[in-house]
Design an enzyme around this catalytic site. Sequence first.
Site, mmCIF file in Angstrom:
data_model
loop_
_atom_site.group_PDB
_atom_site.id
_atom_site.type_symbol
_atom_site.label_atom_id
_atom_site.label_comp_id
_atom_site.label_asym_id
_atom_site.label_seq_id
_atom_site.Cartn_x
_atom_site.Cartn_y
_atom_site.Cartn_z
ATOM 1 N N GLN A 127 -65.927 34.257 7.836
ATOM 2 C CA GLN A 127 -65.285 34.887 8.994
ATOM 3 C C GLN A 127 -64.137 35.775 8.539
ATOM 4 O OE1 GLN A 127 -62.800 32.352 11.296
ATOM 5 N NE2 GLN A 127 -62.968 33.553 13.170
ATOM 6 N N SER A 130 -58.557 37.302 10.559
ATOM 7 C CA SER A 130 -57.115 37.392 10.337
ATOM 8 C C SER A 130 -56.762 38.395 9.238
ATOM 9 C CB SER A 130 -56.548 36.024 9.955
ATOM 10 O OG SER A 130 -56.673 35.108 11.020
ATOM 11 N N SER A 162 -62.426 32.172 5.748
ATOM 12 C CA SER A 162 -63.097 30.910 5.449
ATOM 13 C C SER A 162 -64.446 31.136 4.785
ATOM 14 C CB SER A 162 -63.291 30.102 6.739
ATOM 15 O OG SER A 162 -62.053 29.842 7.362
ATOM 16 N N GLU A 245 -67.734 27.447 22.113
ATOM 17 C CA GLU A 245 -67.493 26.091 21.624
ATOM 18 C C GLU A 245 -66.179 25.581 22.205
ATOM 19 O OE1 GLU A 245 -69.502 24.184 19.967
ATOM 20 O OE2 GLU A 245 -71.054 25.721 19.817
#
Length: 401
Positions: A127, A130, A162, A245
């Site tokens: 991902q 940021s 990540s 989610e």
Amino acid sequence: MRFDFSPEDEAFRLEVRAFFREHLPRDLARRFYIGAHPPPRSDVRRFQALLHSRGWGAPHWPEEWGGTGWSPLRKHLFMDELYRADGLDYGWQGLHMVAPVILAFGSQAQKRRFLPPMISGEEFWAQGFSEPNAGSDLANLKTQAVLDGDEWVVNGQKIWTSDAKMAEWGFFLVRTDPAVKPQRGISFLLIKLDTPGLTIRPIVSIEGGDGLNEVFLENVRVPRDQIVGEPGMGWTYAKYLLEKERTASAFLYFNKRELEKAREIARGQTVNGIPLIDTPGYARNLARVEVDILALEYSVLRVLSHEQNRHNLDAVVSALKLRGSALQQRVTDLQLEALGLHALRFWDHGEGEVIDADEALRWPAFVPGRTAQALIARASTIYGGSQEVQKNIIAKLAFRL
């Protein structure tokens, strides 16, 4: 209100429990119990292949793409049993984050290309949201993508990315139109991580793991058709991703599992010949955390059952994240309290390596990995939206402050 599960749901729970008991390899379960961060890629691949072979590779996906068609409650029971068995809840960046966006907004060609190797465990994702100056406030991101013929040319930097070191692909938020308001100028781009000009630098965290990374993009050329949906809609797609989610940020299953580990440790440690779990002080601390985790579980079940209430659902989700992330720290601290001097034996997870099996056997089975897990949990109230951000959301949406 019913406070128990139907006979059919209980039978389903037992089916899942039996599957993990019979088919989860013991070496994988042991390493997952220890909790290397990140886990070895080979372990992730083996476990995902096991789930996929049973048809459980992505329970929340549509059935046509390999999903199960389970109700939210059965997905909850499945995750509860997965954690109970020390299974691995990994591959989040792909299975839980980018996949719903591709399913909802991607082209048919993108679905055919990216979903099958994702659910089988052949390809992993990272991902890229940021940035050094755009963490909780992603609207300030600076990474740019400029269209040049049939390619996007991307320049910028991402941080806390990540799984970048172990992944083949990443999904990135990039600015494609600097002339409009910040949220409208962001697009959702899929980038292969071995593309020339893209550099990954691991960030070694306090427990020695390197699951987080910096990513530098210098004139990275990406095919035009690797943008998901429409240019300028990335902010909307990112919000959709997070909304899919709603209860995941409560970390319920992690907290329940770690509570049982704290209980296991307290049974094995003694004070003046008395099991720690039977001492009034520790029993009281354990009970306090257990009650709060039970309250968190019922709060999650209320969301899963679509209970109607007067509060904005986004505020409820922020409240779950606020409580669940704090409980991660409390429950792992409870383990360290029970370990006593054993907590000083720290196994460095570095480079994703597993703990040496021979050395681990010289210690009680509940010692390896616990101190590292408690250290990782210090970040739980920051990532995914810090406590301060969550409190602001609750104030704005629930109390109109």
